[in-house]
Design an enzyme around this catalytic site. Sequence first.
Site, PDB file in Angstrom:
ATOM      1  N   TYR A  52      35.324  50.628  42.329  1.00 45.81           N
ATOM      2  CA  TYR A  52      36.112  49.526  42.916  1.00 45.81           C
ATOM      3  C   TYR A  52      35.502  49.127  44.259  1.00 45.81           C
ATOM      4  O   TYR A  52      35.269  47.948  44.525  1.00 45.81           O
ATOM      5  CB  TYR A  52      37.562  50.000  43.082  1.00 45.81           C
ATOM      6  CG  TYR A  52      38.448  49.076  43.901  1.00 45.81           C
ATOM      7  CD1 TYR A  52      38.994  47.924  43.325  1.00 45.81           C
ATOM      8  CD2 TYR A  52      38.751  49.359  45.232  1.00 45.81           C
ATOM      9  CE1 TYR A  52      39.813  47.078  44.071  1.00 45.81           C
ATOM     10  CE2 TYR A  52      39.568  48.520  45.975  1.00 45.81           C
ATOM     11  CZ  TYR A  52      40.097  47.383  45.392  1.00 45.81           C
ATOM     12  OH  TYR A  52      40.901  46.551  46.136  1.00 45.81           O
TER      13      TYR A  52
ATOM     14  N   SER B 210      38.132  50.078  51.010  1.00 46.21           N
ATOM     15  CA  SER B 210      37.460  51.016  50.095  1.00 46.21           C
ATOM     16  C   SER B 210      35.964  50.786  50.008  1.00 46.21           C
ATOM     17  O   SER B 210      35.232  51.644  49.509  1.00 46.21           O
ATOM     18  CB  SER B 210      38.052  50.892  48.688  1.00 46.21           C
ATOM     19  OG  SER B 210      39.414  51.188  48.722  1.00 46.21           O
TER      20      SER B 210
HETATM   21  N1  LIG Z   1      47.267  45.859  47.957  1.00 46.36           N
HETATM   22  C1  LIG Z   1      46.397  46.294  48.869  1.00 46.36           C
HETATM   23  O1  LIG Z   1      46.739  47.101  49.778  1.00 46.36           O
HETATM   24  C2  LIG Z   1      44.977  45.811  48.846  1.00 46.36           C
HETATM   25  C3  LIG Z   1      44.053  46.419  49.706  1.00 46.36           C
HETATM   26  C4  LIG Z   1      42.749  45.962  49.740  1.00 46.36           C
HETATM   27  C5  LIG Z   1      42.383  44.901  48.915  1.00 46.36           C
HETATM   28  N2  LIG Z   1      43.278  44.345  48.070  1.00 46.36           N
HETATM   29  C6  LIG Z   1      42.824  43.218  47.246  1.00 46.36           C
HETATM   30  O2  LIG Z   1      43.766  42.158  47.326  1.00 46.36           O
HETATM   31  C7  LIG Z   1      43.778  41.425  46.092  1.00 46.36           C
HETATM   32  C8  LIG Z   1      45.185  41.377  45.520  1.00 46.36           C
HETATM   33  O3  LIG Z   1      45.641  42.694  45.321  1.00 46.36           O
HETATM   34  P1  LIG Z   1      47.153  43.057  44.931  1.00 46.36           P
HETATM   35  O4  LIG Z   1      47.433  44.340  45.601  1.00 46.36           O
HETATM   36  O5  LIG Z   1      48.029  41.884  45.141  1.00 46.36           O
HETATM   37  O6  LIG Z   1      46.962  43.340  43.368  1.00 46.36           O
HETATM   38  P2  LIG Z   1      47.997  43.193  42.158  1.00 46.36           P
HETATM   39  O7  LIG Z   1      47.464  44.041  41.075  1.00 46.36           O
HETATM   40  O8  LIG Z   1      49.362  43.449  42.643  1.00 46.36           O
HETATM   41  O9  LIG Z   1      47.847  41.656  41.756  1.00 46.36           O
HETATM   42  C9  LIG Z   1      46.623  41.182  41.222  1.00 46.36           C
HETATM   43  C10 LIG Z   1      46.884  39.956  40.378  1.00 46.36           C
HETATM   44  O10 LIG Z   1      45.637  39.533  39.825  1.00 46.36           O
HETATM   45  C11 LIG Z   1      45.843  39.198  38.466  1.00 46.36           C
HETATM   46  N3  LIG Z   1      44.575  39.339  37.734  1.00 46.36           N
HETATM   47  C12 LIG Z   1      43.938  40.481  37.370  1.00 46.36           C
HETATM   48  N4  LIG Z   1      42.834  40.185  36.668  1.00 46.36           N
HETATM   49  C13 LIG Z   1      42.759  38.840  36.581  1.00 46.36           C
HETATM   50  C14 LIG Z   1      41.861  37.943  35.977  1.00 46.36           C
HETATM   51  N5  LIG Z   1      40.797  38.377  35.290  1.00 46.36           N
HETATM   52  N6  LIG Z   1      42.100  36.611  36.091  1.00 46.36           N
HETATM   53  C15 LIG Z   1      43.191  36.146  36.744  1.00 46.36           C
HETATM   54  N7  LIG Z   1      44.080  36.964  37.345  1.00 46.36           N
HETATM   55  C16 LIG Z   1      43.880  38.288  37.255  1.00 46.36           C
HETATM   56  C17 LIG Z   1      46.904  40.170  37.982  1.00 46.36           C
HETATM   57  O11 LIG Z   1      47.547  39.685  36.809  1.00 46.36           O
HETATM   58  C18 LIG Z   1      47.824  40.221  39.200  1.00 46.36           C
HETATM   59  O12 LIG Z   1      48.811  39.209  39.139  1.00 46.36           O
HETATM   60  C19 LIG Z   1      42.753  42.119  45.203  1.00 46.36           C
HETATM   61  O13 LIG Z   1      41.496  41.477  45.370  1.00 46.36           O
HETATM   62  C20 LIG Z   1      42.684  43.517  45.768  1.00 46.36           C
HETATM   63  O14 LIG Z   1      41.470  44.152  45.457  1.00 46.36           O
HETATM   64  C21 LIG Z   1      44.565  44.779  47.999  1.00 46.36           C
END
Ligand SMILES: NC(=O)c1ccc[n+]([C@@H]2O[C@H](COP(=O)([O-])OP(=O)(O)OC[C@H]3O[C@@H](n4cnc5c(N)ncnc54)[C@H](O)[C@@H]3O)[C@@H](O)[C@H]2O)c1
Length: 292
Positions: free
Chosen positions: A155, A145
């Site tokens: 984001y 993104s």
């Molecule tokens: N899922 C995807 O396809 C995707 C794609 C690109 C990037 N990402 C990145 O990968 C990472 C993980 O994403 P995901 O899909 O597993 O997200 P998710 O929402 O499933 O999990 C994120 C976790 O982070 C925790 N969290 C949120 N705020 C927090 C804080 N202030 N302190 C501590 N923990 C906190 C949440 O409780 C949750 O357990 C993120 O950085 C996201 O931006 C994900």
Amino acid sequence: MGTLDSKAVVITGAGNGLGAAYARHVASLGAAVVVNDLDQEAAAGTVAAIKAAGGRAIVHAGDASNWAFCEELIATCVSQLGTITGLVNNAAVLLHSRGEDLTEDHLRRMIDVNLIGTAACGHHAIRAMQTLGTRGTIVNVCSGSQAGDVALGAYGATKAGVAALTYTWALELRGSNITVNAISPLADTAMSQSNSDFMEAQSAEREVVYGTLPAADVNAPVVGYLLSDDARAIHGQIVRIAGDELSFATHPMIADPVLKGHWTDSTLRDAFRDILNDKQQKLGLTYEPKRN
Ligand SMILES: NC(=O)c1ccc[n+]([C@@H]2O[C@H](COP(=O)([O-])OP(=O)(O)OC[C@H]3O[C@@H](n4cnc5c(N)ncnc54)[C@H](O)[C@@H]3O)[C@@H](O)[C@H]2O)c1
């Protein structure tokens, strides 16, 4: 013998989704893991799964967007596990809004968690690794993104900020025993589900459409590799993991000049019309520019 046997790694946001998959995988490779999440119960669940599989992990729940908490998180790794050799800056939040709908609250929340949290944990981890004189690795988390994505401008801006931190820390730490990289993952998680639901509700076009998103576990071996000594030579890169495709994201660079020296209104207009119009960059991950 695992490839991460001597490693002590902090992973933020590791109670669910990708972070939990990274924690389980790096523990299976021998690392001792500090599992952080805002959600204490979820973090405890990841630790329980790691221990049930014979691995080593401790919980340190709390808000990884808080500067003082991040210092405490890194210090806990050093005091409880004896050192810190790795940090995965995974915690993030994703809140949708097109430019015209953006709220200050959403913007500040994403900047706090995604950008300030990453900077804070990275800062404290680099300081601790330098003080200990240990070989260390920082793995930041970016996103496709950051190239631009409908309703994900704020984001994506935080993730572009994380990319800039990655390039800069890598430059600053060149030649040291600390390596800094980022990953750009893709997985079926609560975050990606909320994104798909929003896009469907809005009938907005996705830049990249994947029929089925890969499982979080598919991404975890890349994190395991980057945290290992085998990855010493990989530095300042963003590793893109798109299901069964592994690549680097290209870095933003300045293209060759099309005009040099002094220009006039007229030579400038000619340069835009005759040269730059056809050199416009793609928008987002897939869109060709609309030329007027
Ligand atoms: N899922 C995807 O396809 C995707 C794609 C690109 C990037 N990402 C990145 O990968 C990472 C993980 O994403 P995901 O899909 O597993 O997200 P998710 O929402 O499933 O999990 C994120 C976790 O982070 C925790 N969290 C949120 N705020 C927090 C804080 N202030 N302190 C501590 N923990 C906190 C949440 O409780 C949750 O357990 C993120 O950085 C996201 O931006 C994900």
